[in-house]
Design an enzyme around this catalytic site. Structure first.
Site, PDB file in Angstrom:
ATOM      1  N   SER A   1      17.971   1.599 -42.551  1.00  0.00           N
ATOM      2  CA  SER A   1      17.268   2.563 -43.401  1.00  0.00           C
ATOM      3  C   SER A   1      15.886   2.820 -42.821  1.00  0.00           C
ATOM      4  O   SER A   1      15.497   2.223 -41.821  1.00  0.00           O
ATOM      5  CB  SER A   1      17.137   2.015 -44.831  1.00  0.00           C
ATOM      6  OG  SER A   1      16.280   0.879 -44.838  1.00  0.00           O
ATOM      7  N   LYS A   2      15.149   3.711 -43.467  1.00  0.00           N
ATOM      8  CA  LYS A   2      13.847   4.103 -42.927  1.00  0.00           C
ATOM      9  C   LYS A   2      12.899   2.917 -42.789  1.00  0.00           C
ATOM     10  O   LYS A   2      12.053   2.892 -41.915  1.00  0.00           O
ATOM     11  CB  LYS A   2      13.205   5.176 -43.812  1.00  0.00           C
ATOM     12  CG  LYS A   2      13.854   6.536 -43.656  1.00  0.00           C
ATOM     13  CD  LYS A   2      13.110   7.593 -44.435  1.00  0.00           C
ATOM     14  CE  LYS A   2      13.756   8.959 -44.230  1.00  0.00           C
ATOM     15  NZ  LYS A   2      13.041  10.009 -44.965  1.00  0.00           N
ATOM     16  N   ARG A   3      13.055   1.916 -43.668  1.00  0.00           N
ATOM     17  CA  ARG A   3      12.099   0.816 -43.604  1.00  0.00           C
ATOM     18  C   ARG A   3      12.352  -0.109 -42.419  1.00  0.00           C
ATOM     19  O   ARG A   3      11.513  -0.924 -42.078  1.00  0.00           O
ATOM     20  CB  ARG A   3      12.099   0.017 -44.913  1.00  0.00           C
ATOM     21  CG  ARG A   3      13.376  -0.735 -45.195  1.00  0.00           C
ATOM     22  CD  ARG A   3      13.376  -1.286 -46.611  1.00  0.00           C
ATOM     23  NE  ARG A   3      14.648  -1.858 -46.968  1.00  0.00           N
ATOM     24  CZ  ARG A   3      15.004  -3.098 -46.694  1.00  0.00           C
ATOM     25  NH1 ARG A   3      14.191  -3.898 -46.052  1.00  0.00           N
ATOM     26  NH2 ARG A   3      16.191  -3.547 -47.057  1.00  0.00           N
TER      27      ARG A   3
END
Length: 465
Positions: free
Chosen positions: A245-247
């Site tokens: 994911s983006k994190r």
């Protein structure tokens, strides 16, 4: 006779180029380079509602930053509509495709009835021509879709270059829509025509496309085309083992540039996401191309490791040419509104700090202190610039006015000041750092003073004395 290798990277411009796409592009590029073949960039932009010029540019920028140069392209599917319609016409004439007038409502009722009977919901082939079969009369005012006559018997099989032998029964698949009612061709059909026309020999892509492959093989065979080899790369997981994911990495490739990564660090890291060459961790792009093969791609999911990427980036910064690093730092300072020419030569500054920087932004943070009028926090001044420290710095400033401005002489001036005031190195060096750069930790203070220059050092010291 050896077939010339032709690979392709075919992103959909509905978003940025992320790490998973970049790895696919890298492996496709490297395979072509390894075999002196051709690497093609194809933009699959038929999703008009979601495709944007900005996303296309983001893909091109990401590829350019990574140095993944295409030999042909970019080709755009929207510019090839006439060709797709031509092939659909040929298939209709050959009987490998047919018009289907089943409405969306009819399809939904059909599937509901199948589910109620415990069957797999699918199109039942009611408009599919067959010897001796009477087709319904086409309803007036209904624009038909075009469906592919998928084989009804046997299996589709291929030896996946990553996953091994895969077989799918044709009975599991219904007749795919290859052109919508408005005449626009569908994704799986466009891909087939593109791969055929472009002579693609190896399709290297993510394993989310495995389910598309049997349909694409059947269409290729219906067109009498040579079927390429397929290599489906497993997904990339985040640091914590969950979906990326983006994190933890699923951001635009250009975000890595923004975050201060060097492209060669990202390339080296991507190369090790699911592929290996023994225990080798650090290698150049050229070495990677020489070593790369599809035999050593793992069929299991790769796991993103931010710590390893950061380690590689620090390694490549240490190895990088100072002139190049200075240019990178200068552009980052300028974007912050800091004049990169307001301080000493940036090459000298980056030479001081490159061994301790994890990324280019950290390097720019350090360089900024040489270019701006630093103002330490009041508590930092109170902690370090005590009366004792100020007295020592006052003596040091007098010595520095006449000393030869080189490390050895500067070091001796500091030692003489220590001896005069009965102080140890940290008692002089730390207040000196705070006075001239605003921070308590720097590289060797004599080297810092040498780079900062006599005029700046004396002016900055004067403010506290």
């Amino acid at each position: 006779m050896t077939t010339l290798v032709r690979t392709r990277f075919a992103p959909s411009p509905t978003g940025y180029l992320h790490i998973g796409g970049a790895r696919t592009a890298l492996f496709s590029w490297a395979y072509a380079r390894r075999h002196q073949g051709t690497f093609i960039l194809r933009i699959e932009d038929t999703d008009v509602a979601r495709s944007t010029p900005e996303a296309v540019q983001a893909i091109l920028d990401g590829m350019n930053w990574l140095g993944l140069d295409a030999d042909e392209g970019p080709f755009y599917q929207m510019q090839r509509m006439d060709r797709y319609k031509e092939v659909i016409g040929q298939m209709l004439a050959a009987g490998t495709a047919y018009y289907c007038y089943t409405s969306p409502d009819e399809l939904e009722r059909m599937r509901e009835e199948q589910r109620a009977r415990g069957e797999k919901p699918r199109y039942d082939g009611r408009w599919r021509p067959a010897p001796g079969k009477m087709l319904p009369t086409p309803p007036t005012g209904v624009k038909p879709v075009v469906r592919f006559c998928n084989p009804t018997e046997g299996v589709v099989a291929w030896d996946d270059l990553v996953k091994g032998r895969i077989e799918i029964a044709n009975a599991e698949m219904d007749d795919l829509v290859i052109a919508r009612a408005d005449g626009t061709p569908t994704y799986n059909f466009c891909v087939v025509v593109d791969d055929l026309d472009m002579g693609i020999t190896q399709v290297i892509r993510g394993d989310d496309h495995v389910n598309n492959t049997p349909r694409q093989i059947n269409i290729l065979q219906a067109l009498g085309a040579q079927v390429p080899q397929y290599a489906h790369l497993s997904m990339i997981l985040g640091d914590d083992g969950t979906k990326l994911s983006k994190r933890h990495g699923a951001v635009s490739v250009m975000q890595y540039d923004e975050d201060g990564y060097l492209p060669e660090a990202v390339i080296n890291y991507l190369a090790r996401l699911g592929w290996s060459h023994g225990d080798d961790e650090v290698f150049s792009r050229e070495q990677f191309v020489e070593w790369f093969d599809l035999d050593h791609i793992t069929p299991s999911a790769a796991q993103f490791n931010t710590e390893k990427l950061n380690w590689l980036n620090a390694h490549y910064i240490k190895q990088a040419d100072n002139t190049r690093l200075a240019a990178e730092v200068a552009s980052r300072l300028a974007r912050r509104g800091v004049d990169p020419e307001a301080g000493p030569e940036l090459e000298a500054v980056v030479a001081l700090y490159k061994d301790r920087a994890g990324n280019l932004n950290e390097l720019a943070d350090s360089a900024e202190l040489f270019c701006v009028d630093v103002h330490p926090a009041a508590e930092v001044i109170a902690q370090h610039l005590t009366e004792v420290a100020q007295a020592a710095l006052k003596s040091l400033r007098v010595r520095l006015e006449g000393v030869v401005w080189e490390k050895a002489s500067l070091s001796q001036a500091i030692k003489d000041t220590m001896a005069e005031h009965g102080l140890k190195m940290p008692q002089v060096a730390i207040p000196l750092r705070v006075a001239v750069l605003g921070v308590a930790q720097t590289p060797a203070i004599d080297a810092v003073l040498e780079v900062l220059g006599r005029e700046r050092v004396l002016a900055r010291l004067a403010r506290y004395l």
